[in-house]
Design a protein around this motif. Structure first.
Motif, PDB file in Angstrom:
ATOM      1  N   LEU A  59      10.059  14.262  -2.722  1.00 14.28           N
ATOM      2  CA  LEU A  59      10.459  12.978  -3.293  1.00 14.28           C
ATOM      3  C   LEU A  59       9.867  12.781  -4.685  1.00 14.28           C
ATOM      4  O   LEU A  59      10.501  12.192  -5.563  1.00 14.28           O
ATOM      5  N   ALA A  60       8.630  13.282  -4.885  1.00 15.95           N
ATOM      6  CA  ALA A  60       7.967  13.108  -6.184  1.00 15.95           C
ATOM      7  C   ALA A  60       8.717  13.821  -7.304  1.00 15.95           C
ATOM      8  O   ALA A  60       8.702  13.375  -8.459  1.00 15.95           O
ATOM      9  N   VAL A  61       9.362  14.936  -6.977  1.00 13.52           N
ATOM     10  CA  VAL A  61      10.136  15.660  -7.993  1.00 13.52           C
ATOM     11  C   VAL A  61      11.211  14.762  -8.595  1.00 13.52           C
ATOM     12  O   VAL A  61      11.435  14.753  -9.813  1.00 13.52           O
ATOM     13  N   PHE A  62      11.854  13.985  -7.731  1.00 14.09           N
ATOM     14  CA  PHE A  62      12.938  13.114  -8.194  1.00 14.09           C
ATOM     15  C   PHE A  62      12.426  11.742  -8.631  1.00 14.09           C
ATOM     16  O   PHE A  62      13.054  11.075  -9.452  1.00 14.09           O
ATOM     17  N   GLY A  63      11.288  11.327  -8.078  1.00 16.12           N
ATOM     18  CA  GLY A  63      10.767  10.006  -8.409  1.00 16.12           C
ATOM     19  C   GLY A  63       9.750   9.998  -9.526  1.00 16.12           C
ATOM     20  O   GLY A  63       9.180   8.940  -9.832  1.00 16.12           O
ATOM     21  N   TRP A  64       9.522  11.166 -10.154  1.00 13.37           N
ATOM     22  CA  TRP A  64       8.492  11.252 -11.182  1.00 13.37           C
ATOM     23  C   TRP A  64       8.696  10.269 -12.334  1.00 13.37           C
ATOM     24  O   TRP A  64       7.719   9.643 -12.792  1.00 13.37           O
ATOM     25  N   PRO A  65       9.900  10.078 -12.850  1.00 12.06           N
ATOM     26  CA  PRO A  65      10.066   9.097 -13.930  1.00 12.06           C
ATOM     27  C   PRO A  65       9.592   7.695 -13.543  1.00 12.06           C
ATOM     28  O   PRO A  65       8.991   6.990 -14.363  1.00 12.06           O
ATOM     29  N   GLN A  66       9.846   7.289 -12.311  1.00  9.91           N
ATOM     30  CA  GLN A  66       9.385   5.977 -11.858  1.00  9.91           C
ATOM     31  C   GLN A  66       7.876   5.965 -11.653  1.00  9.91           C
ATOM     32  O   GLN A  66       7.208   4.971 -11.958  1.00  9.91           O
ATOM     33  N   LEU A  67       7.336   7.058 -11.135  1.00  5.64           N
ATOM     34  CA  LEU A  67       5.894   7.129 -10.894  1.00  5.64           C
ATOM     35  C   LEU A  67       5.106   7.081 -12.209  1.00  5.64           C
ATOM     36  O   LEU A  67       4.019   6.510 -12.262  1.00  5.64           O
ATOM     37  N   VAL A  76       5.640   5.457 -14.908  1.00  3.30           N
ATOM     38  CA  VAL A  76       5.544   4.121 -15.516  1.00  3.30           C
ATOM     39  C   VAL A  76       5.033   3.078 -14.515  1.00  3.30           C
ATOM     40  O   VAL A  76       5.013   1.881 -14.840  1.00  3.30           O
ATOM     41  N   LEU A  77       4.612   3.527 -13.343  1.00  2.00           N
ATOM     42  CA  LEU A  77       4.110   2.591 -12.333  1.00  2.00           C
ATOM     43  C   LEU A  77       2.731   2.086 -12.752  1.00  2.00           C
ATOM     44  O   LEU A  77       1.813   2.871 -13.004  1.00  2.00           O
ATOM     45  N   GLY A  78       2.580   0.785 -12.838  1.00  4.80           N
ATOM     46  CA  GLY A  78       1.317   0.189 -13.279  1.00  4.80           C
ATOM     47  C   GLY A  78       0.252   0.215 -12.209  1.00  4.80           C
ATOM     48  O   GLY A  78       0.492   0.577 -11.051  1.00  4.80           O
ATOM     49  N   ARG A  79      -0.953  -0.181 -12.612  1.00  4.54           N
ATOM     50  CA  ARG A  79      -2.091  -0.163 -11.675  1.00  4.54           C
ATOM     51  C   ARG A  79      -1.830  -1.063 -10.477  1.00  4.54           C
ATOM     52  O   ARG A  79      -2.130  -0.704  -9.342  1.00  4.54           O
ATOM     53  N   ARG A  80      -1.251  -2.225 -10.709  1.00  4.62           N
ATOM     54  CA  ARG A  80      -0.965  -3.134  -9.591  1.00  4.62           C
ATOM     55  C   ARG A  80       0.044  -2.515  -8.632  1.00  4.62           C
ATOM     56  O   ARG A  80      -0.086  -2.630  -7.413  1.00  4.62           O
ATOM     57  N   GLY A  81       1.062  -1.860  -9.203  1.00  3.96           N
ATOM     58  CA  GLY A  81       2.056  -1.209  -8.355  1.00  3.96           C
ATOM     59  C   GLY A  81       1.454  -0.087  -7.531  1.00  3.96           C
ATOM     60  O   GLY A  81       1.756   0.053  -6.338  1.00  3.96           O
ATOM     61  N   HIS A 121       7.104  -5.875  -3.877  1.00  2.71           N
ATOM     62  CA  HIS A 121       8.515  -6.215  -4.080  1.00  2.71           C
ATOM     63  C   HIS A 121       9.015  -5.818  -5.466  1.00  2.71           C
ATOM     64  O   HIS A 121      10.221  -5.686  -5.685  1.00  2.71           O
ATOM     65  N   ASP A 122       8.088  -5.624  -6.427  1.00  2.00           N
ATOM     66  CA  ASP A 122       8.509  -5.275  -7.776  1.00  2.00           C
ATOM     67  C   ASP A 122       8.350  -3.788  -8.084  1.00  2.00           C
ATOM     68  O   ASP A 122       8.530  -3.367  -9.222  1.00  2.00           O
ATOM     69  N   VAL A 123       8.002  -2.980  -7.080  1.00  2.00           N
ATOM     70  CA  VAL A 123       7.853  -1.538  -7.274  1.00  2.00           C
ATOM     71  C   VAL A 123       9.202  -0.866  -7.030  1.00  2.00           C
ATOM     72  O   VAL A 123       9.863  -1.144  -6.020  1.00  2.00           O
ATOM     73  N   PRO A 124       9.662   0.014  -7.931  1.00  2.00           N
ATOM     74  CA  PRO A 124      10.937   0.714  -7.720  1.00  2.00           C
ATOM     75  C   PRO A 124      10.962   1.416  -6.368  1.00  2.00           C
ATOM     76  O   PRO A 124       9.955   1.968  -5.913  1.00  2.00           O
ATOM     77  N   ALA A 125      12.124   1.392  -5.708  1.00  2.00           N
ATOM     78  CA  ALA A 125      12.230   1.867  -4.321  1.00  2.00           C
ATOM     79  C   ALA A 125      11.838   3.325  -4.160  1.00  2.00           C
ATOM     80  O   ALA A 125      11.123   3.688  -3.217  1.00  2.00           O
ATOM     81  N   LEU A 126      12.285   4.189  -5.062  1.00  2.00           N
ATOM     82  CA  LEU A 126      11.975   5.604  -4.923  1.00  2.00           C
ATOM     83  C   LEU A 126      10.492   5.871  -5.135  1.00  2.00           C
ATOM     84  O   LEU A 126       9.885   6.679  -4.413  1.00  2.00           O
ATOM     85  N   ALA A 127       9.883   5.185  -6.106  1.00  2.00           N
ATOM     86  CA  ALA A 127       8.448   5.340  -6.330  1.00  2.00           C
ATOM     87  C   ALA A 127       7.662   4.857  -5.117  1.00  2.00           C
ATOM     88  O   ALA A 127       6.696   5.515  -4.684  1.00  2.00           O
ATOM     89  N   LEU A 128       8.065   3.732  -4.559  1.00  2.00           N
ATOM     90  CA  LEU A 128       7.387   3.196  -3.385  1.00  2.00           C
ATOM     91  C   LEU A 128       7.486   4.166  -2.214  1.00  2.00           C
ATOM     92  O   LEU A 128       6.490   4.452  -1.541  1.00  2.00           O
TER      93      LEU A 128
END
Length: 297
Positions: A52-60, A62-67, A173-180
């Motif tokens: 999943l990380a291979v495809f979700g890397w762009p979202q990961l 930019v994921l902030g500390r809170r996310g 609730h504000d974290v992108p689904a694939l990153a989550l």
């Protein structure tokens, strides 16, 4: 192009997600014949997390500390739920029955929201909860009044899943689904493998069929399942998706009957029917809206 223009595509992807989830029960049970439960679930989810990380890397990226903090917290809770679930599957004498018990988590969501978050549950909850309890009692009475260890583990998993669903709607609730999904799945693997090393005896060698079941669980029942579910949900409304995703225990029971030759006694069947009815009633507003939408097509 809007989600409303893809109703059939959404349904097919969500249906694929439920079928992959049901297959995961079969794959996991087969893999447990050659792997300790925590080692299996840790390996399964770490492999799936990497995929999943291979495809979700762009979202990961930019994921902030809170996310990250919220995703890791619900990931740890997800790991606890999966530890209960795999323990239930290890002890389960009837997989189809276990799938319906595990689905009680959806029924418990409003109750957990009331107890921990002060939410006022819909009135239908007070109908669905007694139905679910009677259904569980019927499953326990199939062989005399006895709640088996596997059933207790599935109930515990359902309770943790109910808390997890509530937190998913609030903390992340504000974290992108694939990153989550990537963080949650990977967290299960990262937590379970050290725990397995401390508590379990690892086999010196693993037979090829067991490795096949492990890979199937990781790539088909976890990675593909999440992709199909996320894509299907992106093409339709949450209410419509929820109705289709409720089919998982039914597919699991059918798969277990086909693969393992499981059969349900009359009391078991009645208990599962009551639990599924409670599942539908607990989401009655959602089901009603979907039925109205389908009737208006």
């Amino acid at each position: 192009m809007t989600a409303a223009r893809h109703p059939l595509e959404a349904d097919l992807f969500l249906l694929l997600a439920t079928l992959a989830a049901a297959a995961g029960w079969i794959f996991s049970k087969e893999a447990l014949a050659g792997l300790p439960p925590l080692l299996f679930v840790g390996s399964r989810f770490l492999l799936a997390g990497v995929a999943l990380a291979v495809f979700g890397w762009p979202q990961l990226r930019v994921l902030g500390r809170r996310g990250w903090r919220g995703a890791l917290m619900v990931g740890a809770l997800f790991a606890l739920a999966m530890a209960f679930w795999i323990s239930g599957l290890q002890h389960a004498r009837h997989i189809g029955e276990g799938a319906f018990i595990a689905s009680l988590g959806v029924v418990l969501v409003p109750l957990v929201g009331r107890l921990f978050f002060g939410e006022r549950p819909p009135r239908m909850v007070w109908v669905s909860m007694p139905l679910a309890l009677v259904g569980f009692a019927c499953l326990s009475l199939e062989h005399g009044f006895r709640v088996e260890p596997g059933q207790w583990f599935f109930v515990a998993a359902a309770a943790v899943f109910a808390v997890l669903i509530n937190l998913n709607g609030r903390v992340v609730h504000d974290v992108p689904a694939l990153a989550l999904s990537t963080v949650q799945v990977t967290t299960v693997g990262v937590l379970m493998l050290p725990l397995s090393a401390a508590l379990e005896t690892w086999p010196g060698a693993v037979q090829a069929p067991v490795l096949g079941w492990l890979l199937g669980s990781a790539l088909f029942a976890t990675t593909l399942r999440f992709f199909a579910q996320l894509h299907g949900q992106s093409l339709t409304t949450p209410s419509h998706a929820a109705v289709i995703l409720m089919l998982e225990p039914m597919w699991t029971a059918l798969a277990a009957a086909w693969w393992f030759g499981e059969r349900m006694g009359a009391l078991q069947f009645f208990g599962c029917t009551l639990i599924f009815s409670a599942l539908v009633l607990s989401r009655w507003r959602v089901v009603r809206d979907v039925l109205r939408m389908l009737a208006g097509r």
